[in-house]
Design a protein around this motif. Structure first.
Motif, short mmCIF file in Angstrom:
data_model
loop_
_atom_site.label_atom_id
_atom_site.label_comp_id
_atom_site.label_asym_id
_atom_site.label_seq_id
_atom_site.Cartn_x
_atom_site.Cartn_y
_atom_site.Cartn_z
N VAL A 80 -4.45 1.36 5.32
CA VAL A 80 -4.29 2.78 4.96
C VAL A 80 -3.86 3.58 6.18
N GLN A 97 0.83 -1.21 0.00
CA GLN A 97 0.00 0.00 0.00
C GLN A 97 0.86 1.25 0.00
N LEU A 118 -9.23 5.87 -6.15
CA LEU A 118 -10.19 5.78 -5.05
C LEU A 118 -11.48 5.14 -5.52
N ASN A 125 -1.73 7.50 -5.32
CA ASN A 125 -2.93 6.70 -5.55
C ASN A 125 -3.29 6.00 -4.24
N ILE A 126 -4.26 5.12 -4.30
CA ILE A 126 -4.65 4.36 -3.11
C ILE A 126 -5.30 3.06 -3.57
N ASP A 127 -5.18 2.02 -2.75
CA ASP A 127 -5.77 0.72 -3.06
C ASP A 127 -6.66 0.29 -1.90
N VAL A 142 -0.22 11.26 1.97
CA VAL A 142 -1.35 10.89 1.13
C VAL A 142 -1.33 11.67 -0.19
N VAL A 179 0.50 4.48 -2.48
CA VAL A 179 0.24 5.83 -1.96
C VAL A 179 1.36 6.79 -2.35
#
Length: 325
Positions: free
Chosen positions: A248, A53, A119, A61-63, A258, A57
């Protein structure tokens, strides 16, 4: 910025030390051998996911699908092992990584070529992967008595007194950290997070690196699914529910911005350890577990606020420096 990131990681270590000391004073059982072992085993699963993760990040981005990927991988591997008792552990690990890699690659393709924010994409795949697992399970679960003994004992087996799960987590966090710090691809991922447009203009293969970041995140979530199944034995379709929020939180609390472009994988690992210790400390001190969610939420807000403050101060310092040139 390098000194600042080190200070953030040092702050986590100091917070851990203070929390452990306070809890141990309140209840000496907190430092028992079994308690420490349980904390490390639980941290291992979270830290493996946090490593992947963190890379995502860092690219801005984010998962959010990692919890569902863990559940799908855990159920798939548990089902496979229950039907094939003689399969070695390495096959289970590779199968879990393969399941996660497919999920991660799908996320990456949708984000990059679908031009949809990560997201939104990963929130959608979170429900898709979970739905697939529920449909496959059909309300059933894989019980520990149906799994081979060598699979179940893997979580408790150790090398020189260190559990295999902890060793795997250390190798994963250390390996990903080394990649991000010392190799070209790591520098490129940081550059993408700092400024995607500038990275494109500089000739960085943004599409390839973005797919690689999501592929890594999915693969490590799949690996975490195998560790989860070996650790807890009984696996159902709800396995890993809510893990994405803890992952997260571990990354953000660990100092990964972030807004992308800064942070370290080791920091994310320390963040995972801090969150696990908080949960264990609340249980030992007989404090309502609902406070854990409030504390984690407060830590996320503080971490994001600190990142924003640093960004503003850095922008001001750069503006002042440019004005003197």
């Amino acid at each position: 910025m390098r000194h600042l990131l080190k200070a953030r990681e040092l702050g986590i270590v100091l917070a851990l030390a203070a929390l452990v000391a306070y809890t141990a004073i309140g209840n000496t059982r907190f430092l028992s051998g079994q308690s420490i072992r349980d904390i490390l085993l639980n941290t291992a699963i979270l830290a493996v996911m946090a490593a992947g993760q963190a890379v995502v990040v860092i690219t801005r981005n984010i998962d959010l699908s990692v919890g569902s990927v863990l559940g799908l991988s855990a159920f798939a591997v548990a089902t496979m092992m229950s039907r094939n008792q003689d399969l070695p552990m390495i096959v289970a690990i590779l199968a879990g990584i393969a399941v996660g890699a497919v999920c991660g690659l799908l996320n990456g393709v949708l984000v990059r070529y679908g031009r949809v924010p990560a997201l939104v994409v990963t929130l959608g795949t979170l429900y898709i992967f979970r739905g697939v697992t529920y449909s496959w399970a059909g309300g059933a679960q894989v019980n520990a008595d149906k799994l081979p003994r060598h699979f179940l004992t893997f979580a408790n087996d150790s090398v020189l007194g260190i559990p295999w799960l902890v060793l795997i987590a250390l190798v994963v966090v250390g390996g990903v950290s080394l990649m991000m710090r010392d190799y070209r691809v790591g520098r490129e991922l940081y550059a993408m997070g700092s400024s995607p447009q500038a990275a494109e203009l500089a000739g960085i293969r943004v599409a390839r690196n973005l797919l690689g970041a999501f592929l890594l995140s999915g693969s490590l979530a799949g690996l975490a699914g195998v560790l989860f199944a070996a650790r807890f034995g009984t696996v159902d379709a709800a396995a890993g529910t809510g893990y994405e929020l803890n992952v997260v939180a571990a990354v953000v609390v660990g100092g990964v911005a972030v807004f992308g472009g800064s942070g370290s994988v080791w920091g994310a690992g320390l963040g995972a350890l801090l969150l696990t210790v908080i949960g264990s400390a609340l249980a030992v001190l007989d404090i309502n577990q609902f406070w854990q969610q409030a504390i984690v939420g407060a830590l996320i807000v503080l971490a994001i606020g600190a990142d924003r403050l640093v960004a503003v101060r850095l922008a001001r310092s750069l503006k002042k420096r440019d004005s003197h040139v």
